[in-house]
Write an enzyme that holds these catalytic residues in place. Sequence first.
Site, PDB file in Angstrom:
ATOM      1  N   HIS A 152      11.196   5.896 -13.599  1.00  0.00           N
ATOM      2  CA  HIS A 152       9.963   5.979 -12.848  1.00  0.00           C
ATOM      3  C   HIS A 152       9.713   7.243 -12.401  1.00  0.00           C
ATOM      4  CE1 HIS A 152      10.460   1.693 -12.313  1.00  0.00           C
ATOM      5  NE2 HIS A 152       8.974   1.451 -11.941  1.00  0.00           N
ATOM      6  N   LYS A 156       8.771   7.846  -6.473  1.00  0.00           N
ATOM      7  CA  LYS A 156       9.225   6.512  -5.787  1.00  0.00           C
ATOM      8  C   LYS A 156      10.314   6.186  -4.994  1.00  0.00           C
ATOM      9  CE  LYS A 156      10.535   1.848  -8.097  1.00  0.00           C
ATOM     10  NZ  LYS A 156       9.739   1.355  -7.154  1.00  0.00           N
TER      11      LYS A 156
HETATM   12  P1  NAP Z   1       1.991   5.728  -2.759  1.00  0.00           P
HETATM   13  O1  NAP Z   1       1.248   6.717  -3.863  1.00  0.00           O
HETATM   14  O2  NAP Z   1       3.194   6.449  -1.934  1.00  0.00           O
HETATM   15  O3  NAP Z   1       0.985   5.029  -1.844  1.00  0.00           O
HETATM   16  C1  NAP Z   1       1.383   4.250  -0.654  1.00  0.00           C
HETATM   17  C2  NAP Z   1       0.520   4.424   0.331  1.00  0.00           C
HETATM   18  O4  NAP Z   1       0.933   3.639   1.546  1.00  0.00           O
HETATM   19  C3  NAP Z   1       0.189   5.748   0.849  1.00  0.00           C
HETATM   20  O5  NAP Z   1      -1.148   6.220   0.722  1.00  0.00           O
HETATM   21  C4  NAP Z   1       0.771   5.696   2.182  1.00  0.00           C
HETATM   22  O6  NAP Z   1       0.288   6.697   2.978  1.00  0.00           O
HETATM   23  C5  NAP Z   1       0.272   4.381   2.485  1.00  0.00           C
HETATM   24  N1  NAP Z   1       1.242   3.745   3.770  1.00  0.00           N
HETATM   25  C6  NAP Z   1       2.266   4.221   4.190  1.00  0.00           C
HETATM   26  N2  NAP Z   1       2.726   3.516   5.401  1.00  0.00           N
HETATM   27  C7  NAP Z   1       1.413   2.764   5.626  1.00  0.00           C
HETATM   28  C8  NAP Z   1       1.239   1.996   6.684  1.00  0.00           C
HETATM   29  N3  NAP Z   1       2.213   1.723   7.676  1.00  0.00           N
HETATM   30  N4  NAP Z   1       0.176   1.254   6.715  1.00  0.00           N
HETATM   31  C9  NAP Z   1      -0.788   1.463   5.638  1.00  0.00           C
HETATM   32  N5  NAP Z   1      -0.531   2.355   4.559  1.00  0.00           N
HETATM   33  C10 NAP Z   1       0.587   3.035   4.632  1.00  0.00           C
HETATM   34  O7  NAP Z   1       3.001   4.738  -3.737  1.00  0.00           O
HETATM   35  P2  NAP Z   1       2.358   3.660  -4.974  1.00  0.00           P
HETATM   36  O8  NAP Z   1       2.952   4.488  -6.239  1.00  0.00           O
HETATM   37  O9  NAP Z   1       1.113   3.337  -4.799  1.00  0.00           O
HETATM   38  O10 NAP Z   1       3.509   2.535  -4.704  1.00  0.00           O
HETATM   39  C11 NAP Z   1       3.117   1.498  -3.633  1.00  0.00           C
HETATM   40  C12 NAP Z   1       4.279   0.594  -3.656  1.00  0.00           C
HETATM   41  O11 NAP Z   1       3.941  -0.337  -4.917  1.00  0.00           O
HETATM   42  C13 NAP Z   1       5.590   1.225  -3.940  1.00  0.00           C
HETATM   43  O12 NAP Z   1       6.589  -0.021  -3.398  1.00  0.00           O
HETATM   44  C14 NAP Z   1       5.659   0.788  -5.398  1.00  0.00           C
HETATM   45  O13 NAP Z   1       7.310   0.618  -5.590  1.00  0.00           O
HETATM   46  C15 NAP Z   1       4.870  -0.457  -5.863  1.00  0.00           C
HETATM   47  N6  NAP Z   1       4.607  -0.595  -6.923  1.00  0.00           N
HETATM   48  C16 NAP Z   1       4.459  -1.744  -7.428  1.00  0.00           C
HETATM   49  C17 NAP Z   1       4.067  -2.280  -8.722  1.00  0.00           C
HETATM   50  C18 NAP Z   1       3.710  -3.853  -8.954  1.00  0.00           C
HETATM   51  O14 NAP Z   1       3.448  -4.109 -10.061  1.00  0.00           O
HETATM   52  N7  NAP Z   1       4.144  -4.717  -8.081  1.00  0.00           N
HETATM   53  C19 NAP Z   1       3.678  -1.167  -9.523  1.00  0.00           C
HETATM   54  C20 NAP Z   1       3.547  -0.126  -9.034  1.00  0.00           C
HETATM   55  C21 NAP Z   1       4.222   0.383  -7.767  1.00  0.00           C
HETATM   56  P3  NAP Z   1       0.952   8.152   3.618  1.00  0.00           P
HETATM   57  O15 NAP Z   1       1.141   8.704   2.116  1.00  0.00           O
HETATM   58  O16 NAP Z   1      -0.108   8.767   4.436  1.00  0.00           O
HETATM   59  O17 NAP Z   1       2.264   7.440   4.113  1.00  0.00           O
END
Ligand code: NAP
Length: 263
Positions: A152, A156
Site C-alpha cells: 500500500h 496508510k
Molecule cells: P485519508 O486520505 O487519510 O482520509 C481520511 C480522512 O478522514 C481525512 O480527511 C481525515 O481528516 C478524516 N478524518 C480523520 N478523523 C476524522 C473524524 N473524527 N471525523 C471525520 N473525518 C475524520 O485516508 P484514505 O486513504 O481515504 O483511507 C481512509 C480509510 O479507508 C482507511 O482506513 C483506509 O485503510 C480505508 N480504505 C478502505 C478501502 C476499501 O475498499 N474498504 C480502500 C482504500 C482505503 P484529517 O486529515 O484532517 O485527519
Amino acid sequence: MKVAVSGFKGRMGHEVVKTVLAAEDMELVAVLDHEPSEKNINEVTAFSELDVPVFGDMQAMLKAAEPECVVDFTTPKVGYVHTKTILENGVRAVVGTTGITTEQLQELTEIAESKKTGAIIAPNFAVGAVLMMQFAQKAAKYFPNVEIIELHHDQKLDAPSGTARKTAEMMAETRKAISQGAEGEEETIPGARGAEFDGMRIHSVRLPGLVAHQEVIFGAKGQGLTIRHDSYHRESFMSGVALSIRKTAELATLIYGLENILD
Ligand code: NAP
C-alpha cells in the site's frame, strides 16, 4: 437516497463525493470532516459549484441533515465510533474504514439488528480484490502453504491491511491448519517472517506511489501459484461503494464483505 460522506476530504472520501454526485438516484446532503474550517463544501476548490453543509460532529450531522445512508472512510481510530453512532441513530451505513476488530464487528452487527438497519462494512470495495480473496480461499484447500504480501501507499495507518486479514480469515476456513517454514527457524532480525495468522504469514509493504495491491503466494512440491490484484486508482473501489449504498436499503442487518452482496 439522501447520502452523507464522512471523511470527505480524504483520498477515498473525495472519490465517494464524486460518485454520489454522479449517481442519479443519490443526493449528497452533508459531509463530515475532522475539525473543519469550512461551513460549506463550496469552500473546497474542487467542489466550489456545490451547496452542501460541512459538519465536524457525526451526531450533529445525523440530526441536522437527516441522511438515509452515511458512507465512512476515515481512520481506524474513529471508524468504529462513527459506525456505532450512525447505527444507534437507525441510519444505514457503508463503511470502508479499516481496523474494526472482530469484537467491534459483532457489537455493530447486534446494534444493526436491534435497529433493523442495513449496513455494509467491507475491507475492500474493489470487485477484483473480492475475486482474489475467493480464488485464494479455493486454492488454500489444496495448497496450505501460503504467504500474503500486501502493498500500500506509505500514508496508510494500519497494518496488515483489512484485505490481508480478511483473505487470511477466508483461507483459514478451507486450509488445513499447519505450521509453515522450518521447525526451529529463527528470525535474526525481528519481524523478518512477517505477522502470523493461524500459521500463515502476512507481510506489509509501504511505499509512495502505490495504491492498494496484494499477492497471495502458494507453494507446494515442484509448483507454485500466485494470485495478484492491483488497485491502480481509487476509482476501482467506487462501483462497490455505490452498489453497497443502494443495497443497504434492502437490509435489516450488517453484512461484512462485498462478496456477500455480489450476485
Ligand atoms: P485519508 O486520505 O487519510 O482520509 C481520511 C480522512 O478522514 C481525512 O480527511 C481525515 O481528516 C478524516 N478524518 C480523520 N478523523 C476524522 C473524524 N473524527 N471525523 C471525520 N473525518 C475524520 O485516508 P484514505 O486513504 O481515504 O483511507 C481512509 C480509510 O479507508 C482507511 O482506513 C483506509 O485503510 C480505508 N480504505 C478502505 C478501502 C476499501 O475498499 N474498504 C480502500 C482504500 C482505503 P484529517 O486529515 O484532517 O485527519
